[in-house]
Write a protein that holds these residues in place. Sequence first.
Motif, PDB file in Angstrom:
ATOM      1  N   ASP A 177       0.868  -1.177   0.000  1.00 38.74           N
ATOM      2  CA  ASP A 177       0.000   0.000   0.000  1.00 38.74           C
ATOM      3  C   ASP A 177       0.905   1.227   0.000  1.00 38.74           C
ATOM      4  O   ASP A 177       1.344   1.699   1.050  1.00 38.74           O
ATOM      5  N   VAL A 178       1.189   1.735  -1.195  1.00 38.80           N
ATOM      6  CA  VAL A 178       2.164   2.819  -1.360  1.00 38.80           C
ATOM      7  C   VAL A 178       1.496   4.172  -1.126  1.00 38.80           C
ATOM      8  O   VAL A 178       0.438   4.450  -1.681  1.00 38.80           O
ATOM      9  N   THR A 179       2.144   4.995  -0.313  1.00 39.70           N
ATOM     10  CA  THR A 179       1.717   6.377  -0.113  1.00 39.70           C
ATOM     11  C   THR A 179       2.818   7.303  -0.618  1.00 39.70           C
ATOM     12  O   THR A 179       3.957   7.220  -0.147  1.00 39.70           O
ATOM     13  N   VAL A 180       2.492   8.151  -1.583  1.00 39.77           N
ATOM     14  CA  VAL A 180       3.437   9.142  -2.080  1.00 39.77           C
ATOM     15  C   VAL A 180       3.211  10.437  -1.300  1.00 39.77           C
ATOM     16  O   VAL A 180       2.088  10.927  -1.212  1.00 39.77           O
ATOM     17  N   HIS A 181       4.271  10.982  -0.728  1.00 44.20           N
ATOM     18  CA  HIS A 181       4.188  12.174   0.107  1.00 44.20           C
ATOM     19  C   HIS A 181       4.611  13.409  -0.683  1.00 44.20           C
ATOM     20  O   HIS A 181       5.412  13.327  -1.617  1.00 44.20           O
ATOM     21  N   ASP A 182       4.091  14.565  -0.274  1.00 47.46           N
ATOM     22  CA  ASP A 182       4.465  15.825  -0.917  1.00 47.46           C
ATOM     23  C   ASP A 182       5.921  16.189  -0.638  1.00 47.46           C
ATOM     24  O   ASP A 182       6.546  16.934  -1.379  1.00 47.46           O
ATOM     25  N   GLY A 183       6.449  15.714   0.452  1.00 45.12           N
ATOM     26  CA  GLY A 183       7.832  15.980   0.836  1.00 45.12           C
ATOM     27  C   GLY A 183       8.225  14.993   1.910  1.00 45.12           C
ATOM     28  O   GLY A 183       7.608  13.931   2.057  1.00 45.12           O
ATOM     29  N   PHE A 184       9.250  15.347   2.658  1.00 42.26           N
ATOM     30  CA  PHE A 184       9.789  14.426   3.653  1.00 42.26           C
ATOM     31  C   PHE A 184       9.342  14.759   5.080  1.00 42.26           C
ATOM     32  O   PHE A 184      10.008  14.407   6.046  1.00 42.26           O
ATOM     33  N   GLY A 185       8.185  15.397   5.191  1.00 43.88           N
ATOM     34  CA  GLY A 185       7.657  15.694   6.503  1.00 43.88           C
ATOM     35  C   GLY A 185       7.405  14.453   7.338  1.00 43.88           C
ATOM     36  O   GLY A 185       7.405  14.523   8.577  1.00 43.88           O
ATOM     37  N   PHE A 186       7.230  13.292   6.677  1.00 44.34           N
ATOM     38  CA  PHE A 186       7.004  12.060   7.445  1.00 44.34           C
ATOM     39  C   PHE A 186       8.222  11.695   8.296  1.00 44.34           C
ATOM     40  O   PHE A 186       8.097  10.939   9.262  1.00 44.34           O
ATOM     41  N   TRP A 187       9.398  12.239   7.941  1.00 50.26           N
ATOM     42  CA  TRP A 187      10.581  11.971   8.757  1.00 50.26           C
ATOM     43  C   TRP A 187      10.384  12.424  10.205  1.00 50.26           C
ATOM     44  O   TRP A 187      10.917  11.807  11.123  1.00 50.26           O
ATOM     45  N   VAL A 188       9.668  13.529  10.383  1.00 51.86           N
ATOM     46  CA  VAL A 188       9.547  14.118  11.721  1.00 51.86           C
ATOM     47  C   VAL A 188       8.107  14.135  12.215  1.00 51.86           C
ATOM     48  O   VAL A 188       7.799  14.801  13.199  1.00 51.86           O
ATOM     49  N   ALA A 189       7.214  13.404  11.544  1.00 51.60           N
ATOM     50  CA  ALA A 189       5.803  13.443  11.914  1.00 51.60           C
ATOM     51  C   ALA A 189       5.569  12.976  13.346  1.00 51.60           C
ATOM     52  O   ALA A 189       4.637  13.432  14.012  1.00 51.60           O
ATOM     53  N   ASP A 190       6.413  12.058  13.845  1.00 48.52           N
ATOM     54  CA  ASP A 190       6.229  11.536  15.203  1.00 48.52           C
ATOM     55  C   ASP A 190       7.204  12.161  16.206  1.00 48.52           C
ATOM     56  O   ASP A 190       7.334  11.684  17.335  1.00 48.52           O
TER      57      ASP A 190
END
Length: 314
Positions: free
Chosen positions: A161-174
């Motif tokens: 289940d691939v999610t494409v992100h607008d940028g690398f904000g997922f690096w620091v989401a948590d």
Amino acid sequence: MAKKSRTKSRPQTRELAEGEVGPRQPCPCGSGKRYKACHGAPGGAASVYVGRPFDGMPSECDVVALRELVPAATAPLTLKSDADRVVRLCSLLPMAAPAMVRDNGEIWLGLQVQHNFGDPARDLGAVLELALAAEPGVVGLTDQPGEGPRLQDLITDDALDVTVHDGFGFWVADVPESDRAAAEAALEQANSAANPTARLTTVESAYWTNVGPKEHLRWVMPEPEDRLLDALARLHAAGKDVLVEDSRFVGMFRAHGLLAPVWDLPVGTGPEALEEPAERFAADLAAALADDSDLSSEERAARSGLANRQVTLR
């Protein structure tokens, strides 16, 4: 008496078989060396080069796309040994880390890492095994991993289940806001280099991207190269490879044993406008793949031209 020619006769070069790498071409392992100085050298590199390393992995085409095309994307993985352990496959991690064990125990596994050991799937399997036993922090390989399980041996066969992100904000989401300062510079730099990208929803493993002066559709396909080239040639000769007005099928690249056709698109096209045309093209391609008749002269000419159209990955 006639003078001898000063031009030395050159030995005839052998025509390469389809998929074969020439000695002066870049080594497919990604080392940046010529093949003859890397995996093609006597004794070779540290391990045998695997031409299709992700064969047998669920969503193989998407894995190749995330490794070669997509700047920021994630997909959860399910371990065979521990279905409750959270493992996330990531296109790219901070500082191109091979893996990170998060403070909450999650494992993030980076795809865009060049270990140059010949088999990326084995490298990923070795990194994952290290991460499963590691404390929070960065995990990676320092030596050739040797024999052992490959990534597809360690995970279930569920489609990704691939999610494409607008940028690398997922690096620091948590990460709490108060602790993000150290990562902000790396995050800003990574975001500035990430081209807008979207995965189409009507077909598998097709990705639109905007690189500034152009837009592209890059579509990783699983079919064997010979069959796929025949089918693409049939569609090209019939004028059925135009997705939208003023788009152009410009060629393809090879990555990890698969072909990825590429289209140039008019600026402003966007991914939504490609959904229906891509679905239609997929249906036409399926029909062309099922056609086992001999190619016509026009189709043979189209195939020859397509086989010589190599494009750069980025």
